[in-house]
Design a protein around this motif. Sequence first.
Motif, PDB file in Angstrom:
ATOM      1  N   GLY B 368       0.807  -1.214   0.000  1.00 54.51           N
ATOM      2  CA  GLY B 368       0.000   0.000   0.000  1.00 54.51           C
ATOM      3  C   GLY B 368       0.840   1.263   0.000  1.00 54.51           C
ATOM      4  O   GLY B 368       0.453   2.269  -0.584  1.00 54.51           O
ATOM      5  N   GLU B 427      -4.075  -0.116  -2.478  1.00 55.16           N
ATOM      6  CA  GLU B 427      -3.334   0.998  -3.048  1.00 55.16           C
ATOM      7  C   GLU B 427      -4.275   2.060  -3.597  1.00 55.16           C
ATOM      8  O   GLU B 427      -5.378   1.745  -4.044  1.00 55.16           O
ATOM      9  CB  GLU B 427      -2.428   0.503  -4.180  1.00 55.16           C
ATOM     10  N   VAL B 428      -3.806   3.297  -3.587  1.00 52.52           N
ATOM     11  CA  VAL B 428      -4.600   4.404  -4.132  1.00 52.52           C
ATOM     12  C   VAL B 428      -5.077   4.088  -5.560  1.00 52.52           C
ATOM     13  O   VAL B 428      -6.267   4.215  -5.861  1.00 52.52           O
ATOM     14  CB  VAL B 428      -3.804   5.731  -4.080  1.00 52.52           C
ATOM     15  N   PRO B 429      -4.196   3.639  -6.460  1.00 52.17           N
ATOM     16  CA  PRO B 429      -4.669   3.370  -7.824  1.00 52.17           C
ATOM     17  C   PRO B 429      -5.705   2.241  -7.906  1.00 52.17           C
ATOM     18  O   PRO B 429      -6.532   2.242  -8.824  1.00 52.17           O
ATOM     19  CB  PRO B 429      -3.393   2.970  -8.578  1.00 52.17           C
ATOM     20  N   LEU B 432      -8.966   3.964  -7.398  1.00 56.01           N
ATOM     21  CA  LEU B 432      -9.294   4.813  -8.544  1.00 56.01           C
ATOM     22  C   LEU B 432      -9.729   3.955  -9.727  1.00 56.01           C
ATOM     23  O   LEU B 432     -10.631   4.326 -10.479  1.00 56.01           O
ATOM     24  CB  LEU B 432      -8.091   5.680  -8.913  1.00 56.01           C
ATOM     25  N   GLU B 433      -9.100   2.802  -9.868  1.00 55.41           N
ATOM     26  CA  GLU B 433      -9.445   1.895 -10.961  1.00 55.41           C
ATOM     27  C   GLU B 433     -10.916   1.481 -10.854  1.00 55.41           C
ATOM     28  O   GLU B 433     -11.635   1.421 -11.853  1.00 55.41           O
ATOM     29  CB  GLU B 433      -8.537   0.667 -10.896  1.00 55.41           C
TER      30      GLU B 433
END
Lengths: 229, 516
Positions: B368, B427-429, B432-433
């Motif tokens: 993360g 994780e941040v992405p 967002l995904e």
Amino acid sequence: MIVAEQKPFLEVFEFVKPYNKVLVLGCGTCVTVCSAGGQKEVDTLTSALVMKSEDEGLKQEFLQDTIERQCDREFIEPLVEQANACDAVISMACGAGVQLLAEMIDSSVRVFPALNTKFIGYTREQGVWMENCRGCGDCVLHLTYGICPVSRCSKGLMNGPCGGYSREGKCEVDSEVDCGWILIFNKLKKLGKLDELKKIMEPKDWSLASTGMPGKVERKDLQLIEDDA
Amino acid sequence: MNSEEVLIIGGGYAGLTTAVLLAVSGIRSTVIDKNERFGGKLAEFDRIYKTEVEPRKVVSDLLEKCKDSGIVELLGNTKLTKVSGAAGDFKCAFSTGDEKWLQSFGAIVLATGSSLKLQDGLLGIQDLEEAARDAKHVGIILSSGGKSSIVQTQAALDRACSLHGKGVEMTVLYQQMRVAGPGLQPLYDKARADGVVFIRYAGKPSISKSDGDFEVEFVAEEVGERVRMRCGVLACEGEEVPSAGAKDLAEMLRINIDGAGFFQKENIYMYQVGTCRRGMFAAGSCRKPSTLEEAVSDAYSCAAQIKEMFAELRDGPPVKAPSVDSDACAFCLTCYRACPHRAIGFDFEKRAVRIFENACYACGVCIGECPARAIKLENGKPKPERAKIVAFFCQHSASETYKKLKAKETNLPDIAVREVNCSGTVEVPDILEAFEQGADGVVIGGCHKGSCRSLTGSHYAEKRSMRIKEVIESVGLEPGRLEMLFVSDVETNELANALRDFGRRLEGRSNGEEES
């Protein structure tokens, strides 16, 4: 290392709004360490761009990649073709990387910076980076026992402190910041070497500094030998 | 090859008892003490603890058992100076006087005890026996520093009974009578039955001296009035503090301490003698001020867990650890600093971090946090299907809760759950995904902060959720479309309500948009 931080998202989005095919390119060295432009930030920015672009009804395509360093030609080389096939590139490197990238790809492809390059610094603790070198080109850390007056005195005084420090040894420019000269004074006091502060430092030759004309370091002994024969 | 020898730091009651119990299971140990003499507090102040046999005898018995076992080494005047490696192979550096040496140990037990800080000019409870010999009336003030310690309560009740039995008039002032320890309730009942006077006070008593007697003025809570008490001898509860050097030791071993400086913060998921690092344990008063009975229970617990861990490690690493792509690793040390279990070290040859598999709990906080996305963990769990709500649920808490919930409830919003090892690994992405793929909302579900299986995992998740909210807001999405939930694995109603609320809010939002 070089410490940088991201520009506001909307500023970056506005840069690339007119372009159809955009490459977001991260840098795997300094700006990865300071979490400004590594693979995770590349993915984060790309996702955000995709969503914003869709929201505005644009038909943009975003590609992404991260390379070892954007300040070395050999690392950029493999990407040039891909970059030239785009309309714009967002570089998540420091200013040095952005410039070399812009130099190496077609001038018709716009290169935009996603970061603001801040300073040469160190990790004080996870998530906190501090400036401690301003690239003055004439290091005096031997005289000040390892505390830099150029970067750590807000005024860059060579014979400090000024009269503005607080009782707690903080700077008058920002009460959160330690007065660099008080740090130097305390260190010399502890070592019983306060006498050394009586020596007046001569004015600095700022022509040697990175703030003057473009700096250049040249080592003839390291340069390549071309075999023209 | 793993070492199956145990290093015990501190040769007091807890440390020696642990060594004896390990020896019973045939596990070798080395007990080091910074002093030449073993026995810790018990040897130095045999007045603190009341034992049926003389404390000195308790220590000498333990030492004899250690020697008889033939597999316990006792090293006085010895200090641990450096530790690297992980469970099964802690590489330890020691100094004994001028001599320096290295040895590998499979596990480390901290048993460095605590010490007693007395109030200025006042007698400690443990010193009453001698001081009160000729007194007529003796007073004891408990909990003067807030909450009473069990050890001190035990000592106070014990002295009160024995002095009362010798004809001394006894008064015990207290705020909270802490009797939640072995044998304490009967002791308290006995003291009351014998005729020891107990008075509950409020605030801080003032103590002065006149004519050689102590005068204590305090507010008696039952009557709500100020009361004065005279007594010839007065003892006050001292404050139990970690031994000198405990903080440095914790720093060197990279283990957590609580606000008062004792090893280990409370966490429902951890064994009481466990620390944040696999293979490092804390027993006795260095963990929290303990009675002798509690120290014995800690020693049993340590011995049992070490035995179990050694057996587990013989079959290889206990969990599948994430892997580091050393080419992508920027050697930035973010993961090294963030790992709740201190399972990450340096690999200078590869110029990348390495994960000590034996130390790793596979929480994935490193994943993360890694800015290079260089750490990966294939847990074989499929990505969630598309749904209105995508959930990333911790396998220890929210995911368990959700399974229980689904078994009994059907009226839940459309939700696709991705089970993750810990909310701190998301994780941040990843989030967002999910939005990119059209989710109306995303939920991260982790353990309650302070009770997280990965200690700081849900803190990291929460911190990241703040960042994601900023990102989605900047692209024009409502920050409220991301929800961070903290639930335990039994809070099914709480989770159901939270999910329904979230679903309704999302619904309201999209309806609102349609109307406008």
